[in-house]
Design an enzyme around this catalytic site. Structure first.
Site, PDB file in Angstrom:
ATOM      1  N   GLY A  34       3.363  -5.352   7.887  1.00  0.00           N
ATOM      2  CA  GLY A  34       4.458  -4.968   7.837  1.00  0.00           C
ATOM      3  C   GLY A  34       5.130  -3.446   7.567  1.00  0.00           C
ATOM      4  O   GLY A  34       5.735  -3.106   8.395  1.00  0.00           O
ATOM      5  N   GLY A  35       4.442  -2.963   6.337  1.00  0.00           N
ATOM      6  CA  GLY A  35       4.323  -1.592   6.414  1.00  0.00           C
ATOM      7  C   GLY A  35       3.920  -0.767   7.387  1.00  0.00           C
ATOM      8  O   GLY A  35       4.297   0.289   7.890  1.00  0.00           O
ATOM      9  N   HIS A  36       2.742  -1.087   7.666  1.00  0.00           N
ATOM     10  CA  HIS A  36       1.624  -0.275   8.553  1.00  0.00           C
ATOM     11  C   HIS A  36       2.343  -0.041  10.041  1.00  0.00           C
ATOM     12  O   HIS A  36       2.442   0.991  10.497  1.00  0.00           O
ATOM     13  CB  HIS A  36       0.299  -1.178   8.697  1.00  0.00           C
ATOM     14  CG  HIS A  36      -0.673  -0.252   9.509  1.00  0.00           C
ATOM     15  ND1 HIS A  36      -1.274   0.785   8.943  1.00  0.00           N
ATOM     16  CD2 HIS A  36      -1.290  -0.639  10.594  1.00  0.00           C
ATOM     17  CE1 HIS A  36      -2.120   1.278   9.765  1.00  0.00           C
ATOM     18  NE2 HIS A  36      -2.489   0.360  10.849  1.00  0.00           N
ATOM     19  N   TYR A  92       1.764   7.806   5.008  1.00  0.00           N
ATOM     20  CA  TYR A  92       1.137   8.522   3.919  1.00  0.00           C
ATOM     21  C   TYR A  92       2.438   9.117   2.945  1.00  0.00           C
ATOM     22  O   TYR A  92       2.346  10.180   2.622  1.00  0.00           O
ATOM     23  CB  TYR A  92       0.078   9.708   4.278  1.00  0.00           C
ATOM     24  CG  TYR A  92      -0.946   9.207   4.681  1.00  0.00           C
ATOM     25  CD1 TYR A  92      -1.507   7.642   5.006  1.00  0.00           C
ATOM     26  CD2 TYR A  92      -1.757   9.923   6.048  1.00  0.00           C
ATOM     27  CE1 TYR A  92      -2.454   7.307   5.550  1.00  0.00           C
ATOM     28  CE2 TYR A  92      -2.868   9.552   6.597  1.00  0.00           C
ATOM     29  CZ  TYR A  92      -3.112   8.447   6.527  1.00  0.00           C
ATOM     30  OH  TYR A  92      -4.275   7.905   7.201  1.00  0.00           O
ATOM     31  N   HIS A 122       0.756  -1.264   0.067  1.00  0.00           N
ATOM     32  CA  HIS A 122       0.013   0.023   0.061  1.00  0.00           C
ATOM     33  C   HIS A 122       0.864   1.334   0.079  1.00  0.00           C
ATOM     34  O   HIS A 122       0.322   2.515   0.051  1.00  0.00           O
ATOM     35  CB  HIS A 122      -0.857   0.038   1.309  1.00  0.00           C
ATOM     36  CG  HIS A 122      -2.364  -0.857   0.904  1.00  0.00           C
ATOM     37  ND1 HIS A 122      -2.253  -2.275   1.270  1.00  0.00           N
ATOM     38  CD2 HIS A 122      -3.441  -0.569   0.644  1.00  0.00           C
ATOM     39  CE1 HIS A 122      -3.327  -2.821   0.983  1.00  0.00           C
ATOM     40  NE2 HIS A 122      -4.185  -1.699   0.469  1.00  0.00           N
ATOM     41  N   GLY A 142      -1.166  -4.135   4.726  1.00  0.00           N
ATOM     42  CA  GLY A 142      -0.177  -4.970   5.328  1.00  0.00           C
ATOM     43  C   GLY A 142       0.302  -4.748   6.556  1.00  0.00           C
ATOM     44  O   GLY A 142       0.668  -3.445   6.872  1.00  0.00           O
ATOM     45  N   SER A 145       7.597  -0.242  -2.191  1.00  0.00           N
ATOM     46  CA  SER A 145       7.752  -1.584  -1.962  1.00  0.00           C
ATOM     47  C   SER A 145       7.549  -2.518  -3.317  1.00  0.00           C
ATOM     48  O   SER A 145       7.886  -3.656  -3.090  1.00  0.00           O
ATOM     49  CB  SER A 145       6.759  -2.198  -1.233  1.00  0.00           C
ATOM     50  OG  SER A 145       5.179  -2.072  -1.610  1.00  0.00           O
ATOM     51  N   TYR A 186       2.978  12.429   7.650  1.00  0.00           N
ATOM     52  CA  TYR A 186       2.948  10.885   8.170  1.00  0.00           C
ATOM     53  C   TYR A 186       3.478  10.129   7.197  1.00  0.00           C
ATOM     54  O   TYR A 186       3.302  10.080   6.137  1.00  0.00           O
ATOM     55  CB  TYR A 186       1.210  10.933   8.455  1.00  0.00           C
ATOM     56  CG  TYR A 186       1.206   9.455   9.032  1.00  0.00           C
ATOM     57  CD1 TYR A 186       2.107   8.761   9.837  1.00  0.00           C
ATOM     58  CD2 TYR A 186       0.209   8.619   8.447  1.00  0.00           C
ATOM     59  CE1 TYR A 186       1.678   7.242  10.273  1.00  0.00           C
ATOM     60  CE2 TYR A 186      -0.432   7.533   8.953  1.00  0.00           C
ATOM     61  CZ  TYR A 186       0.459   6.795   9.863  1.00  0.00           C
ATOM     62  OH  TYR A 186       0.171   5.362  10.245  1.00  0.00           O
ATOM     63  N   TYR A 241      -2.682   4.095  12.523  1.00  0.00           N
ATOM     64  CA  TYR A 241      -3.596   4.570  13.570  1.00  0.00           C
ATOM     65  C   TYR A 241      -5.125   4.298  12.731  1.00  0.00           C
ATOM     66  O   TYR A 241      -4.987   4.169  11.828  1.00  0.00           O
ATOM     67  CB  TYR A 241      -3.632   6.145  13.690  1.00  0.00           C
ATOM     68  CG  TYR A 241      -3.830   7.003  12.648  1.00  0.00           C
ATOM     69  CD1 TYR A 241      -3.092   7.463  11.660  1.00  0.00           C
ATOM     70  CD2 TYR A 241      -5.454   7.257  12.546  1.00  0.00           C
ATOM     71  CE1 TYR A 241      -3.728   7.922  10.453  1.00  0.00           C
ATOM     72  CE2 TYR A 241      -5.656   8.194  11.457  1.00  0.00           C
ATOM     73  CZ  TYR A 241      -4.950   8.402  10.341  1.00  0.00           C
ATOM     74  OH  TYR A 241      -5.319   9.199   9.178  1.00  0.00           O
TER      75      TYR A 241
HETATM   76  C1  LIG Z   1      -6.531   1.813   1.214  1.00  0.00           C
HETATM   77  C2  LIG Z   1      -5.416   2.416   2.292  1.00  0.00           C
HETATM   78  C3  LIG Z   1      -5.798   2.422   3.448  1.00  0.00           C
HETATM   79  C4  LIG Z   1      -5.009   2.971   4.534  1.00  0.00           C
HETATM   80  N1  LIG Z   1      -5.510   3.141   5.919  1.00  0.00           N
HETATM   81  C5  LIG Z   1      -4.582   3.519   6.807  1.00  0.00           C
HETATM   82  C6  LIG Z   1      -5.054   3.639   8.299  1.00  0.00           C
HETATM   83  O1  LIG Z   1      -6.364   3.349   8.524  1.00  0.00           O
HETATM   84  N2  LIG Z   1      -4.088   4.052   9.120  1.00  0.00           N
HETATM   85  C7  LIG Z   1      -2.836   4.254   8.825  1.00  0.00           C
HETATM   86  O2  LIG Z   1      -2.161   4.484   9.703  1.00  0.00           O
HETATM   87  N3  LIG Z   1      -2.436   4.122   7.419  1.00  0.00           N
HETATM   88  C8  LIG Z   1      -3.403   3.719   6.702  1.00  0.00           C
HETATM   89  N4  LIG Z   1      -2.607   3.570   5.259  1.00  0.00           N
HETATM   90  C9  LIG Z   1      -1.279   3.879   5.124  1.00  0.00           C
HETATM   91  C10 LIG Z   1      -0.593   2.555   5.197  1.00  0.00           C
HETATM   92  O3  LIG Z   1      -0.393   2.250   6.897  1.00  0.00           O
HETATM   93  C11 LIG Z   1       0.764   2.757   4.640  1.00  0.00           C
HETATM   94  O4  LIG Z   1       0.680   2.968   3.316  1.00  0.00           O
HETATM   95  C12 LIG Z   1       1.514   1.176   5.352  1.00  0.00           C
HETATM   96  O5  LIG Z   1       2.679   1.583   5.003  1.00  0.00           O
HETATM   97  C13 LIG Z   1       1.380   0.223   3.994  1.00  0.00           C
HETATM   98  O6  LIG Z   1       1.824  -1.059   4.648  1.00  0.00           O
HETATM   99  P1  LIG Z   1       1.897  -2.289   3.508  1.00  0.00           P
HETATM  100  O7  LIG Z   1       2.489  -3.187   3.959  1.00  0.00           O
HETATM  101  O8  LIG Z   1       0.493  -2.610   2.778  1.00  0.00           O
HETATM  102  O9  LIG Z   1       2.418  -1.552   2.244  1.00  0.00           O
HETATM  103  P2  LIG Z   1       3.819  -1.841   1.640  1.00  0.00           P
HETATM  104  O10 LIG Z   1       4.002  -1.170   0.136  1.00  0.00           O
HETATM  105  O11 LIG Z   1       4.377  -3.409   1.409  1.00  0.00           O
HETATM  106  O12 LIG Z   1       5.137  -1.484   2.298  1.00  0.00           O
HETATM  107  C14 LIG Z   1       5.202   0.058   2.821  1.00  0.00           C
HETATM  108  C15 LIG Z   1       7.006   0.283   3.025  1.00  0.00           C
HETATM  109  O13 LIG Z   1       7.297  -0.521   4.009  1.00  0.00           O
HETATM  110  C16 LIG Z   1       8.326  -1.341   3.831  1.00  0.00           C
HETATM  111  N5  LIG Z   1       8.116  -2.741   4.533  1.00  0.00           N
HETATM  112  C17 LIG Z   1       6.659  -3.538   4.001  1.00  0.00           C
HETATM  113  N6  LIG Z   1       6.988  -4.582   4.781  1.00  0.00           N
HETATM  114  C18 LIG Z   1       8.235  -4.677   5.659  1.00  0.00           C
HETATM  115  C19 LIG Z   1       8.729  -5.432   6.540  1.00  0.00           C
HETATM  116  N7  LIG Z   1       8.240  -6.548   7.003  1.00  0.00           N
HETATM  117  N8  LIG Z   1       9.982  -5.015   6.864  1.00  0.00           N
HETATM  118  C20 LIG Z   1      10.471  -3.629   6.681  1.00  0.00           C
HETATM  119  N9  LIG Z   1       9.959  -3.140   5.895  1.00  0.00           N
HETATM  120  C21 LIG Z   1       8.758  -3.214   5.342  1.00  0.00           C
HETATM  121  C22 LIG Z   1       8.086  -1.339   2.210  1.00  0.00           C
HETATM  122  O14 LIG Z   1       9.518  -1.711   1.533  1.00  0.00           O
HETATM  123  C23 LIG Z   1       7.536   0.182   1.946  1.00  0.00           C
HETATM  124  O15 LIG Z   1       8.983   0.992   2.011  1.00  0.00           O
HETATM  125  C24 LIG Z   1      -3.659   3.180   4.299  1.00  0.00           C
HETATM  126  C25 LIG Z   1      -3.184   3.043   3.105  1.00  0.00           C
HETATM  127  C26 LIG Z   1      -4.104   2.673   1.918  1.00  0.00           C
HETATM  128  C27 LIG Z   1      -3.434   2.547   0.617  1.00  0.00           C
END
Ligand SMILES: Cc1cc2nc3c(=O)[nH]c(=O)nc-3n(C[C@H](O)[C@H](O)[C@H](O)COP(=O)(O)OP(=O)(O)OC[C@H]3O[C@@H](n4cnc5c(N)ncnc54)[C@H](O)[C@@H]3O)c2cc1C
Ligand SMILES: *[C@@H]1O[C@H](CO)[C@@H](O)[C@H](O)[C@H]1NC(C)=O
Ligand SMILES: *[C@@H]1O[C@H](CO)[C@@H](O)[C@H](O)[C@H]1NC(C)=O
Ligand SMILES: *[C@@H]1O[C@H](CO)[C@@H](O)[C@H](O)[C@H]1NC(C)=O
Ligand SMILES: *[C@@H]1O[C@H](CO)[C@@H](O)[C@H](O)[C@H]1NC(C)=O
Ligand SMILES: *[C@@H]1O[C@H](CO)[C@@H](O)[C@H](O)[C@H]1NC(C)=O
Ligand SMILES: *[C@@H]1O[C@H](CO)[C@@H](O)[C@H](O)[C@H]1NC(C)=O
Length: 527
Positions: free
Chosen positions: A173-175, A473, A105, A171, A111, A470, A181
């Site tokens: 991991g990223g979150h 974001y 995300h 995910g 990512s 943030y 929050y």
């Molecule tokens: C539809 C949507 C809804 C959202 N809602 C919220 C919300 O309610 N609250 C909020 O706080 N945020 C929210 N977000 C933002 C979200 O928290 C961030 O985009 C988050 O970083 C996404 O995590 P991911 O694992 O899905 O993304 P990824 O793209 O997989 O990872 C994001 C970043 O973290 C790194 N990463 C991923 N996994 C790991 C790991 N295991 N170890 C180390 N680094 C890693 C990646 O390389 C990349 O740099 C939302 C985003 C979207 C698109």
């Protein structure tokens, strides 16, 4: 004729952009995989027919899933830690970068895209969740989604929860890496504030837990942003109590119904409400009515309250009578159901929806650009009035601004306790999002331009020096690392995301990943 040619050109650039990994890299992997028979199951090179479907399965922002987007030499979908260790070892050995993907995300696609030759480690197969109701803890692997975590908790208890986000297929991991929050943050803080242990694989392939990684790295992974320090495999979290039923309501107001006044007034009230209340406003434009093409602004006031309707109504009448909330606006449901409600599912929607990784959420599978702000002083009514015409512009058809009240527990946690610094003094945050359709992507500059214009317009009214943002974001407009990984350059965006915590993050990076192997356009650089 022209569109046809364009398609051919795009297809051509697609096939040329799919580069193959060096043979030596693949040999290295097969040599270092402890279990040889699993190798065919976890490595996807571009000539594998599943390569593009795996790549796109979690590419959530379609802006970074076009024929001209650089693609990885290979995607590795590890089944266990040894696959990650081997991939790190072989990538380093052959000079390839790694991008780690949990839910995909990242707003800027970091990512799964990179301008240099790279491998994607996609954690989709590492998503086990182990809930311990008695101890009120859980271990959750990074590849799981928020929805999967909520589902597993809800299967075991109606009165336990976790304070993570409302983006259900985001995910873990990223979150967690960036803070995280959602509906409970005014009561319990961020997801990262409730992490009590973790397993991280570092650049040397060591698997570290809280004890062996030490408190500095353990601090950094809880809000310092993903992609800098290593790969977090799994997190131990503290679950939190919630009532068996919570109350939700959504009240819609248009300009004709005094929306501007109500939004303005909300700024003085929402962050001071009891911490059992989560309150947000979602602002967008609509036609005044089905018959009338005149546009107006609509504001959805959405609330989740940890308690019953009978307590919420008098509270709203006392604190925010102008909103006019009545019993009929309110619904009681379990906490986990309230997350589906916030994701716009009707009451009674099956909980299994939480398990759909590919379900349609407000931001996934769209071309979008987003930005964030933090607000410290109420914004004058006239400033909102000046903002509305921007929402009436052609580009802004699907533009949304989401205002989320801060306060409560967030004010009590020190700015330095985790890397996430946006604590006391912030009355609410703003998320601006604009999305568009595939056929419009050729004009993406126009949409991104609209977003930048609005961001500029908001400058006088939001946090300053630094203008805070943030990290979850992600916004590359606020600065990126330059090639010589200069610390001073990174500090520009670093202070916005982390304020003075940035310097401590740099010190941690210098120790844990001195060569800056784990890096992206906005990763923490070593000194
Ligand atoms: C539809 C949507 C809804 C959202 N809602 C919220 C919300 O309610 N609250 C909020 O706080 N945020 C929210 N977000 C933002 C979200 O928290 C961030 O985009 C988050 O970083 C996404 O995590 P991911 O694992 O899905 O993304 P990824 O793209 O997989 O990872 C994001 C970043 O973290 C790194 N990463 C991923 N996994 C790991 C790991 N295991 N170890 C180390 N680094 C890693 C990646 O390389 C990349 O740099 C939302 C985003 C979207 C698109
Ligand atoms: C090796 O991997 C295969 C395929 O994933 C699996 O069936 C088998 O059990 C594994 N063997 C060991 C010893 O882990
Ligand atoms: C593609 O990868 C999958 C999973 O790794 C594997 O089962 C399949 O045999 C591969 N196909 C080709 C054509 O290499
Ligand atoms: C994939 O393509 C590369 C480069 O064209 C080739 O060397 C390799 O043998 C192919 N692998 C498979 C499994 O077909
Ligand atoms: C709007 O506010 C005014 C006073 O500020 C009030 O008189 C009027 O009834 C309100 N309109 C609506 C639709 O609530
Ligand atoms: C709103 O009005 C525009 C014309 O200005 C029209 O194209 C559009 O379909 C209308 N939208 C809705 C939801 O009725
Ligand atoms: C929760 O609320 C619903 C709807 O008001 C009600 O039917 C149910 O009994 C409540 N459950 C609990 C455990 O309080």
């Amino acid at each position: 004729m022209f569109p046809f040619l364009l398609v051919i050109l795009l297809l051509l650039s697609w096939s040329t952009s799919a580069h193959h990994p060096p043979e030596e890299f693949l040999h290295c992997l097969s040599f270092h995989f402890k279990n040889h028979s699993s190798i065919a199951k976890v490595i996807y090179t571009p000539n594998n027919s599943s390569y593009f479907s795996v790549l796109k399965s979690a590419a959530q922002n379609l802006r970074f899933s076009t024929p001209s987007t650089p693609t990885p030499l290979a995607i590795v979908t590890p089944l266990d830690a040894s696959h990650i260790q081997a991939t790190i070892y072989c990538s380093r050995k052959h000079g390839l970068q790694i991008r780690t993907r949990s839910g995909g995300h990242d707003f800027e696609g970091l990512s799964y895209t990179s301008k240099v030759p790279f491998i994607v480690i996609d954690l989709v197969n590492l998503r086990s969740i182990d809930v311990n109701v008695e101890k009120q803890t859980a271990w959750v692997e990074s590849g799981a989604t928020i929805g999967e975590l909520y589902y597993e908790i809800a299967q075991r208890s109606r009165t336990l929860a976790f304070p993570a986000g409302i983006g259900l297929n985001v995910g873990i991991g990223g979150h967690f890496s960036g803070g995280g929050y959602g509906l409970l943050f005014r009561k319990y803080g961020l997801a990262a504030d409730n992490v009590i242990d973790a397993h991280v694989i570092d650049v040397n392939g060591r698997i570290l837990d809280r004890k062996s990684m030490g408190e500095d790295l353990f601090w950094a992974i809880r809000g310092g942003g993903g992609g800098s320090f290593g790969i977090v495999l799994t997190w131990k979290i503290k679950l939190v109590p919630v009532p068996a039923n919570v109350t939700v309501f959504t009240v819609r107001k248009t300009l004709e119904q005094n929306a501007t006044k109500l939004i303005h007034h909300w700024q003085y009230i929402a962050h001071k409400l009891p911490e059992e209340i989560h309150m947000s406003i979602t602002i967008s434009r609509v036609n005044s009515s089905a018959q009338d093409e005149k546009m107006t602004i609509q504001a959805f006031f959405s609330t989740m309250f940890l308690g019953g309707i009978d307590k919420l109504i008098p509270l709203m009448q006392e604190r925010f009578p102008e909103l006019g909330v009545v019993k009929e606006d309110c619904l009681e449901m379990s906490w986990v159901e309230s997350n589906l409600y916030f994701a716009q599912y009707p009451k009674g929607a099956p909980l299994k929806i939480l398990l759909l990784r590919s379900y349609k959420s407000p931001l996934s599978n769209l071309f979008f650009k987003a930005k964030s702000d933090f607000v410290k002083q109420p914004i004058p009514e006239t400033a909102f009035k000046g903002l509305w015409p921007k929402f009436y512009e052609k580009e802004a058809k699907s533009a949304v601004a989401v205002l989320v009240a801060c306060g409560g527990k967030m004010d009590q946690i020190l700015e330095t306790e985790t890397p996430y610094p946006h604590r006391a003094g912030n009355i609410y945050s703003i998320l601006y999002v604009l999305d568009w359709e595939e056929k419009q992507n050729i004009n993406s500059v126009r949409f991104i331009g609209w977003m930048r214009k609005v961001y500029k317009y908001m400058t006088p009214y939001v946090s300053k020096s630094p203008r805070e943002a943030y990290v979850n974001y992600r916004d590359l407009d606020i600065g990126t690392n330059n090639k010589d990984k200069s610390y001073g350059h990174a500090r520009i965006w670093g202070l916005k995301y982390f304020k003075n915590n940035f310097d401590r993050l740099v010190r941690v990076e210098t120790i844990i990943d001195p060569e800056n192997f784990f890096r992206n356009e906005q990763s923490i650089p070593p000194l």
